[in-house]
Design an enzyme around this catalytic site. Sequence first.
Site: not given
Ligand code: ADP
Length: 328
Positions: A113, A192, A195
């Site tokens: 981060k 991937k 957000k």
């Molecule tokens: P982001 O990357 O959008 O900020 P988060 O880190 O808040 O998402 O992830 C919340 C949950 O969703 C986690 O358990 C994460 O492993 C899952 N997740 C997020 N993006 C993906 C993805 N592209 N494919 C599969 N699982 C995901």
Amino acid sequence: MKNKRILSGIQPSGVLHIGNYFGAIKQFLQLQEENECYYFIANYHALNSIQEPELLKQHSFGVALDYLALGLDPEKVALFLQSDVPEVTELAWILSTITSMGLLERAHSYKDKIAKGQLPNHGLFAYPVLMAADILIYDSDIVPVGKDQKQHLEMTRDIAIRFNNLFGETFVVPEPMILSEVAVVPGVDGQKMSKSYDNTIEMFLEHKPLKKKVMGIVTDSKALEEPKDPDHSTIVDLYKLFATKEELQTMRENYLAGGFGYGHAKKELLEKIWAYFEDARNRRKELTENLDFVREVLRTGAEKARERADVVMKRVRAAAGIEKFFVK
Ligand code: ADP
Ligand code: TRP
């Protein structure tokens, strides 16, 4: 008797997307059938990245609506806001007094981060301690999380074991359940979906904006008549999540045969996504007209969570020698 006590949290750091659904929420919902589940919306954690109060409130409530629309059963699951159990911050402090700097300095997520430009605030550094408190405060047995959270779970276990060694058996040492069999869902740019990469497809978009996102999926520039490669196609990778085996096979054959443009494939994908979330979309609309119901779900969830947290906090305070002479 429910099998195990399951706990997980999700940060309300934005609008949820289909990566979150297939990577996490879908599994969380399956677990509710057999277990005692606690799912919470980690708004204290999200404060590290959102400093707009209205937006934080909007996303926090939005996640609750999403969960309920997608099928979370409030009879089976305690759904609540992290901030409704403020004792987690008390526990986080107590845990931080026995957490070594070295442990936190090794956190990948903190380093990632910072590398991406987030400010190196103490809250971000101490994130894993608050997460340990989230987990330990409910005597959680099992914590389902994505692969990216594995190290945080190991830290939680280390902290719990350390506390138990110092002060006597106090915490249940939780087991991680890594949702790693789930494929990483690609975003519209093929990376991937996340957000933070601005490449998401949100599941509750209206048809027009959904179409815009799907039509914006990046492809190579092969002409309509040329054969295409179904093994390296973001469209096919997304289509797999929604289609039956036969439908997927047909799409693959169309790709290989040529005469089938990416535009055709995107239209099929669009209709699949639209249909897949149709019921949930309708339920979400109904819920937005019944916000009192959603507030009540969060209130009841918080009450249940807090009852558990109280039991554990009494144990923790007694073990560590923290007294309270004024108890409401
Ligand atoms: P982001 O990357 O959008 O900020 P988060 O880190 O808040 O998402 O992830 C919340 C949950 O969703 C986690 O358990 C994460 O492993 C899952 N997740 C997020 N993006 C993906 C993805 N592209 N494919 C599969 N699982 C995901
Ligand atoms: N760190 C998790 C994430 O970003 C969210 C979270 C906070 C969490 N506290 C938790 C997950 C406790 C599981 C258990 O995805």
